[in-house]
Design a protein around this motif. Structure first.
Motif, PDB file in Angstrom:
ATOM      1  N   SER A  44       0.798  -1.193  -0.105  1.00 28.01           N
ATOM      2  CA  SER A  44      -0.059  -0.160   0.111  1.00 28.01           C
ATOM      3  C   SER A  44       0.775   1.323  -0.146  1.00 28.01           C
ATOM      4  O   SER A  44       0.344   2.346  -0.116  1.00 28.01           O
ATOM      5  CB  SER A  44      -0.978   0.256   1.287  1.00 28.01           C
ATOM      6  OG  SER A  44      -0.146  -0.141   2.293  1.00 28.01           O
ATOM      7  N   LEU A  45       2.105   1.163   0.297  1.00 26.89           N
ATOM      8  CA  LEU A  45       3.035   2.400   0.278  1.00 26.89           C
ATOM      9  C   LEU A  45       3.912   2.704  -0.885  1.00 26.89           C
ATOM     10  O   LEU A  45       3.987   1.626  -1.937  1.00 26.89           O
ATOM     11  CB  LEU A  45       4.112   2.229   1.190  1.00 26.89           C
ATOM     12  CG  LEU A  45       3.609   1.998   2.786  1.00 26.89           C
ATOM     13  CD1 LEU A  45       4.677   1.458   3.608  1.00 26.89           C
ATOM     14  CD2 LEU A  45       3.339   3.478   2.921  1.00 26.89           C
ATOM     15  N   GLY A  91      -5.958  -2.286   1.114  1.00 29.73           N
ATOM     16  CA  GLY A  91      -4.457  -1.890   1.293  1.00 29.73           C
ATOM     17  C   GLY A  91      -3.909  -2.535   2.438  1.00 29.73           C
ATOM     18  O   GLY A  91      -3.076  -1.788   2.999  1.00 29.73           O
ATOM     19  N   VAL A  92      -4.305  -3.777   2.851  1.00 32.18           N
ATOM     20  CA  VAL A  92      -3.941  -4.558   3.912  1.00 32.18           C
ATOM     21  C   VAL A  92      -2.375  -4.707   3.457  1.00 32.18           C
ATOM     22  O   VAL A  92      -1.919  -5.337   2.626  1.00 32.18           O
ATOM     23  CB  VAL A  92      -4.578  -5.668   4.048  1.00 32.18           C
ATOM     24  CG1 VAL A  92      -3.902  -6.746   5.151  1.00 32.18           C
ATOM     25  CG2 VAL A  92      -6.127  -5.348   4.452  1.00 32.18           C
ATOM     26  N   SER A  93      -1.449  -4.621   4.400  1.00 28.02           N
ATOM     27  CA  SER A  93      -0.222  -4.822   4.496  1.00 28.02           C
ATOM     28  C   SER A  93       0.200  -6.498   4.323  1.00 28.02           C
ATOM     29  O   SER A  93      -0.481  -7.221   4.717  1.00 28.02           O
ATOM     30  CB  SER A  93       0.608  -4.680   5.797  1.00 28.02           C
ATOM     31  OG  SER A  93       0.503  -3.329   5.960  1.00 28.02           O
ATOM     32  N   VAL A 259      -8.923   7.029  14.007  1.00 27.91           N
ATOM     33  CA  VAL A 259      -7.697   7.607  14.126  1.00 27.91           C
ATOM     34  C   VAL A 259      -7.453   9.098  13.943  1.00 27.91           C
ATOM     35  O   VAL A 259      -6.357   9.396  14.314  1.00 27.91           O
ATOM     36  CB  VAL A 259      -7.064   6.761  12.605  1.00 27.91           C
ATOM     37  CG1 VAL A 259      -5.613   7.382  12.210  1.00 27.91           C
ATOM     38  CG2 VAL A 259      -7.187   5.466  12.646  1.00 27.91           C
ATOM     39  N   ASP A 260      -8.537   9.699  13.474  1.00 28.50           N
ATOM     40  CA  ASP A 260      -8.358  11.354  13.662  1.00 28.50           C
ATOM     41  C   ASP A 260      -8.258  11.535  15.189  1.00 28.50           C
ATOM     42  O   ASP A 260      -7.442  12.438  15.447  1.00 28.50           O
ATOM     43  CB  ASP A 260      -9.651  11.716  13.235  1.00 28.50           C
ATOM     44  CG  ASP A 260      -9.920  11.881  11.571  1.00 28.50           C
ATOM     45  OD1 ASP A 260      -8.946  11.786  10.653  1.00 28.50           O
ATOM     46  OD2 ASP A 260     -10.681  12.159  10.951  1.00 28.50           O
ATOM     47  N   PHE A 286      -4.388   0.137  12.573  1.00 26.70           N
ATOM     48  CA  PHE A 286      -3.190   0.028  12.257  1.00 26.70           C
ATOM     49  C   PHE A 286      -2.844   0.213  10.814  1.00 26.70           C
ATOM     50  O   PHE A 286      -1.807   1.270  10.572  1.00 26.70           O
ATOM     51  CB  PHE A 286      -2.317  -1.527  12.582  1.00 26.70           C
ATOM     52  CG  PHE A 286      -1.211  -1.565  11.802  1.00 26.70           C
ATOM     53  CD1 PHE A 286      -0.117  -1.094  12.368  1.00 26.70           C
ATOM     54  CD2 PHE A 286      -1.018  -2.819  10.931  1.00 26.70           C
ATOM     55  CE1 PHE A 286       1.133  -1.129  11.565  1.00 26.70           C
ATOM     56  CE2 PHE A 286       0.118  -2.547  10.155  1.00 26.70           C
ATOM     57  CZ  PHE A 286       1.273  -2.026  10.333  1.00 26.70           C
ATOM     58  N   GLU A 287      -3.769  -0.273   9.911  1.00 31.46           N
ATOM     59  CA  GLU A 287      -3.277   0.046   8.582  1.00 31.46           C
ATOM     60  C   GLU A 287      -3.563   1.453   8.144  1.00 31.46           C
ATOM     61  O   GLU A 287      -2.807   1.980   7.353  1.00 31.46           O
ATOM     62  CB  GLU A 287      -4.507  -0.963   7.699  1.00 31.46           C
ATOM     63  CG  GLU A 287      -4.219  -2.149   7.651  1.00 31.46           C
ATOM     64  CD  GLU A 287      -2.861  -2.690   7.144  1.00 31.46           C
ATOM     65  OE1 GLU A 287      -2.383  -1.782   6.286  1.00 31.46           O
ATOM     66  OE2 GLU A 287      -2.208  -3.825   7.351  1.00 31.46           O
ATOM     67  N   GLU A 288      -4.517   2.112   8.685  1.00 33.83           N
ATOM     68  CA  GLU A 288      -4.775   3.530   8.500  1.00 33.83           C
ATOM     69  C   GLU A 288      -3.768   4.377   8.991  1.00 33.83           C
ATOM     70  O   GLU A 288      -3.062   5.256   8.541  1.00 33.83           O
ATOM     71  CB  GLU A 288      -6.235   3.828   9.210  1.00 33.83           C
ATOM     72  CG  GLU A 288      -6.618   5.255   8.994  1.00 33.83           C
ATOM     73  CD  GLU A 288      -6.838   5.856   7.595  1.00 33.83           C
ATOM     74  OE1 GLU A 288      -6.680   4.991   6.592  1.00 33.83           O
ATOM     75  OE2 GLU A 288      -6.592   7.125   7.530  1.00 33.83           O
ATOM     76  N   ILE A 289      -3.237   3.993  10.258  1.00 36.30           N
ATOM     77  CA  ILE A 289      -2.211   4.649  10.810  1.00 36.30           C
ATOM     78  C   ILE A 289      -0.711   4.472   9.913  1.00 36.30           C
ATOM     79  O   ILE A 289      -0.340   5.537   9.793  1.00 36.30           O
ATOM     80  CB  ILE A 289      -1.832   4.052  12.394  1.00 36.30           C
ATOM     81  CG1 ILE A 289      -2.925   4.777  13.122  1.00 36.30           C
ATOM     82  CG2 ILE A 289      -0.354   4.442  12.766  1.00 36.30           C
ATOM     83  CD1 ILE A 289      -3.049   4.128  14.717  1.00 36.30           C
ATOM     84  N   LYS A 290      -0.581   3.391   9.731  1.00 37.80           N
ATOM     85  CA  LYS A 290       0.667   3.392   8.806  1.00 37.80           C
ATOM     86  C   LYS A 290       0.355   4.003   7.225  1.00 37.80           C
ATOM     87  O   LYS A 290       1.190   4.617   6.819  1.00 37.80           O
ATOM     88  CB  LYS A 290       0.670   1.862   8.283  1.00 37.80           C
ATOM     89  CG  LYS A 290       2.100   1.435   7.901  1.00 37.80           C
ATOM     90  CD  LYS A 290       2.193   0.052   7.620  1.00 37.80           C
ATOM     91  CE  LYS A 290       1.286  -0.293   6.420  1.00 37.80           C
ATOM     92  NZ  LYS A 290       1.372  -1.786   6.065  1.00 37.80           N
ATOM     93  N   ARG A 291      -0.789   4.048   6.741  1.00 43.96           N
ATOM     94  CA  ARG A 291      -1.026   4.787   5.577  1.00 43.96           C
ATOM     95  C   ARG A 291      -0.889   6.256   5.938  1.00 43.96           C
ATOM     96  O   ARG A 291      -0.378   7.143   4.993  1.00 43.96           O
ATOM     97  CB  ARG A 291      -2.873   4.392   5.178  1.00 43.96           C
ATOM     98  CG  ARG A 291      -2.898   4.942   3.723  1.00 43.96           C
ATOM     99  CD  ARG A 291      -4.395   4.986   3.504  1.00 43.96           C
ATOM    100  NE  ARG A 291      -5.101   5.760   4.334  1.00 43.96           N
ATOM    101  CZ  ARG A 291      -5.203   7.100   3.861  1.00 43.96           C
ATOM    102  NH1 ARG A 291      -4.748   7.435   2.911  1.00 43.96           N
ATOM    103  NH2 ARG A 291      -5.970   7.874   4.770  1.00 43.96           N
ATOM    104  N   ARG A 292      -1.118   6.577   6.851  1.00 46.37           N
ATOM    105  CA  ARG A 292      -1.025   8.157   7.060  1.00 46.37           C
ATOM    106  C   ARG A 292       0.479   8.340   7.684  1.00 46.37           C
ATOM    107  O   ARG A 292       0.952   9.469   7.944  1.00 46.37           O
ATOM    108  CB  ARG A 292      -1.872   8.665   8.482  1.00 46.37           C
ATOM    109  CG  ARG A 292      -3.316   8.682   8.067  1.00 46.37           C
ATOM    110  CD  ARG A 292      -4.170   9.452   9.162  1.00 46.37           C
ATOM    111  NE  ARG A 292      -5.585   8.980   8.961  1.00 46.37           N
ATOM    112  CZ  ARG A 292      -6.527   9.429   9.749  1.00 46.37           C
ATOM    113  NH1 ARG A 292      -6.260  10.527  10.406  1.00 46.37           N
ATOM    114  NH2 ARG A 292      -7.929   9.136   9.297  1.00 46.37           N
ATOM    115  N   GLY A 293       1.346   7.456   7.846  1.00 42.36           N
ATOM    116  CA  GLY A 293       2.826   7.273   8.114  1.00 42.36           C
ATOM    117  C   GLY A 293       2.964   7.927   9.587  1.00 42.36           C
ATOM    118  O   GLY A 293       3.888   8.374   9.822  1.00 42.36           O
TER     119      GLY A 293
END
Ligand code: ATP
Ligand code: F6P
Ligand code: MG
Length: 573
Positions: A44-45, A91-93, A259-260, A286-293
């Motif tokens: 997803s990155l 977009g799952v890792s 996550v917001d 976790f996925e959303e946090i990672k997506r937002r970096g």
């Protein structure tokens, strides 16, 4: 006890701070370090741009790379079917797989260094803590992993491993910068308060972390409820109480809002305690946090009295629930043996699995018949339950039946099959204990064979609303401390669990992909059958045919395949 300090949340003022917390990096900095350069471990990155060459994995910044370094280890990011979002996450890792010699496989957990570049690390403050500095080899070696399967064959592959839990020499947070939060979701379970207590105390006493927030009322509490400031004084005696001081809920998992809220509040460690649904929710967060970096660690602590979390030896609260169930079984036995042809029926929790019923039965020895979801049974005719009851009453004059709430659901007629669901989408079950009691009474009244006296005991919520017992308290403490060590060390997207007696970090997908069930062709169920002397309700033909068709997961061993060999995912006793 000191009352928790409430802090009102204000989305308006909080949103002003968004993107100024959490070491949030602009998107072009949120890239993955890859080795070799051609690999794209996290689909997803974005791939590295040509102006930014891939950084070689270094053992400190990328702890995962050190496994089997020096041997023929290779790190890859595979795509087991299991991780492809049974939970519908886009977009799952991909799974982080490390392969070594002789069929060694490590299913690793994510680390900040997988998606954030050049993060500083610091010496673990525990090395100056008098309680730990005297302990030889207190820090876990980066190469330590835990085997999922301990029964080995001479020429068999080394098999699947998980990263060993525990404190690392380097941490990725300075104590003053940590802002942790804890949330509890799903149904109650003995030990929730102990886990909360030990996360708070672990953060305070081991790592000098002072900012810990309790999120009230489950996932929806992130965006719709107040928060509670937690410190060792506030949580001092909560482990003596049942329930969760934070409250819990089902439903309401709005990933973006959650996550917001995490980002707005500047939270950088999220501890999520709950069952399979909760851990699926944690995986999406976790996925959303990672997506937002974001540099935000997400750690799950699996909870369920049903003990149906795969991979792990047992879930916390299970021991307490089994112990508490003894009181109901004892009462049923006393009632049944005090009258002629007395029958005691006890319904115990276990929506999809019969672990509580099976263990409570084995522990008690007063139970004549244990009925669980995994073992189909029938009432009428030769080999059926009614025939067995009649036989046992003639032999002993009384009997006790334990039934798990998910057992026999296929026996309800279509008309009374419930299609109702709870707020999380779990199917609401019919009261099988009440139904069975009624059927037994009708059967013996109709045939006018025997005068029976039946007492139905339903201790459902009593076995999970109690405080945890001593053994669960110890277990909860270790789980909580493992979670804290993992988050401080920069691991994220993991759950903690005991695997063959060793605390481990397990990727979310491993424990959410399926539920553990009692395997009725396995030794433990055979032990139960030989203890109660009840019918199996299955003919040998049934077993052979079912194995051929593979139609019932409860009948076949719970195996998974990694690299072509089987990995046992059954609970090992
Ligand atoms: N697939 C999913 N994706 C995201 N969130 C989920 C998912 N499944 C469940 N959740 C959320 O997780 C929380 C708890 O789920 P659920 O009510 O199923 O309990 P649980 O964690 O499975 O515990 P229990 O063992 O008591 O059932 C709920 O807030 C729910 O919205
Ligand atoms: O009535 P509630 O709170 O939805 O919870 C009931 C469910 O919780 C469980 O204990 C799972 O934790 C199941 O065995 C049971 O069906
Ligand atoms: Mg569940």
């Amino acid at each position: 006890m000191a009352s928790p300090i409430k802090m009102a949340s204000s989305s308006a003022s909080l949103s002003l701070h968004r993107r100024h917390h959490n070491h949030h990096l602009p998107s072009h900095h949120c890239l993955v370090s890859l080795s070799p350069p051609s690999m794209d471990p996290i689909s997803s990155l974005p791939r590295l741009s040509s102006s930014m060459p891939p950084r070689a994995l270094d053992p400190i910044n990328s702890p995962s790379s050190s496994v089997n370094s020096g041997t023929h280890a290779s790190v890859s990011f595979g795509s087991p079917s299991s991780c492809n979002g049974s939970m519908g996450i886009s977009g799952v890792s991909k799974a982080k797989i490390v392969r070594g010699d002789c069929g060694y496989v490590l299913e690793d957990v994510p680390h900040f260094s997988d998606y954030i570049r050049d993060l500083p690390n610091y010496p673990n403050p525990l090395q100056d803590n008098p309680a730990y500095s005297v302990v030889k080899q207190y820090f876990v070696d980066l190469d330590d992993t835990v085997a999922q399967k301990v029964i080995a064959h001479k020429n068999g592959p080394r098999g699947l491993h998980f990263r060993r839990a525990g404190p690392r020499q380097k941490v990725y947070f300075e104590s003053d910068d940590v802002h942790a939060c804890i949330v509890t979701c799903g149904g109650l379970c003995p030990g929730l308060n102990t886990v909360i207590r030990e996360i708070v105390c672990g953060l305070y006493h081991m790592y000098g972390v002072k900012k810990v927030l309790g999120i009230e009322g489950g996932y929806k509490g992130f965006y719709s409820r107040n928060t509670v400031l937690l410190n060792p004084k506030v949580v001092n005696d909560i482990h003596k109480r049942g329930g969760t001081i934070l409250g819990t809920s089902r439903g309401g998992h709005d990933t973006t809002k959650i996550v917001d809220s995490i980002q707005d509040r500047g939270i950088n460690q999220v501890y999520i305690i709950g069952g399979d649904g909760t851990q699926k929710g944690a995986a999406v967060i976790f996925e959303e946090i990672k997506r937002r970096g974001l540099k935000v660690a997400v750690a799950g602590i699996p909870k369920t009295i049903d003990n149906d979390i795969p991979v792990t030896d047992r879930s916390f609260g299970f021991d307490t629930a089994v112990e508490e169930a003894q009181r109901a079984i004892n009462a049923a036995h006393v009632e049944a043996e005090s009258v002629e042809n007395g029958i005691g029926v006890v319904k115990l929790m276990g929506r999809y699995s019969g672990f509580i019923a099976m263990h409570a039965t084995l522990a008690s020895r007063d139970v004549d018949c244990c009925l669980i979801p995994e073992s189909p049974f029938y009432l009428e005719g030769a080999g059926g339950l009614f025939e067995f009851i009649e036989k046992r009453l003639k032999e002993n004059g009384h009997m006790v039946i334990v039934i798990a709430e998910g057992a026999g659901q296929d026996l309800f007629s279509e008309s009374i099959h419930s299609v109702d669901k709870d707020a999380s989408g779990n199917r609401l079950l019919q009261d099988v204990g009440l139904w069975l009691s009624q059927k037994i009474k009708e059967h013996f009244a109709k045939k006018n064979k025997m005068d029976i006296t039946l007492k139905y005991i339903d201790p459902t919520y009593m076995i999970r609303a109690v405080p945890s017992n001593a053994s669960d308290n110890v277990y909860c403490t270790l789980l909580a401390q493992s979670a804290v060590h993992g988050a401080m060390a920069g691991y994220t997207g993991f759950t903690v669990g005991l695997v063959n007696g060793r605390h481990s970090y397990i990727p979310f997908y491993r424990i959410t992909e399926k539920q553990n069930k009692v395997v009725i062709t396995d030794r433990m169920w055979a032990r139960l059958l030989s203890s109660t002397n009840q019918p199996s309700f299955l003919s040998p033909k049934d077993i052979i045919e079912d194995k051929k068709e593979g139609s019932s997961p409860a009948l076949v061993d719970d195996h998974d395949t990694v690299d072509g060999y089987l990995v046992n995912k059954e609970i090992n006793y």
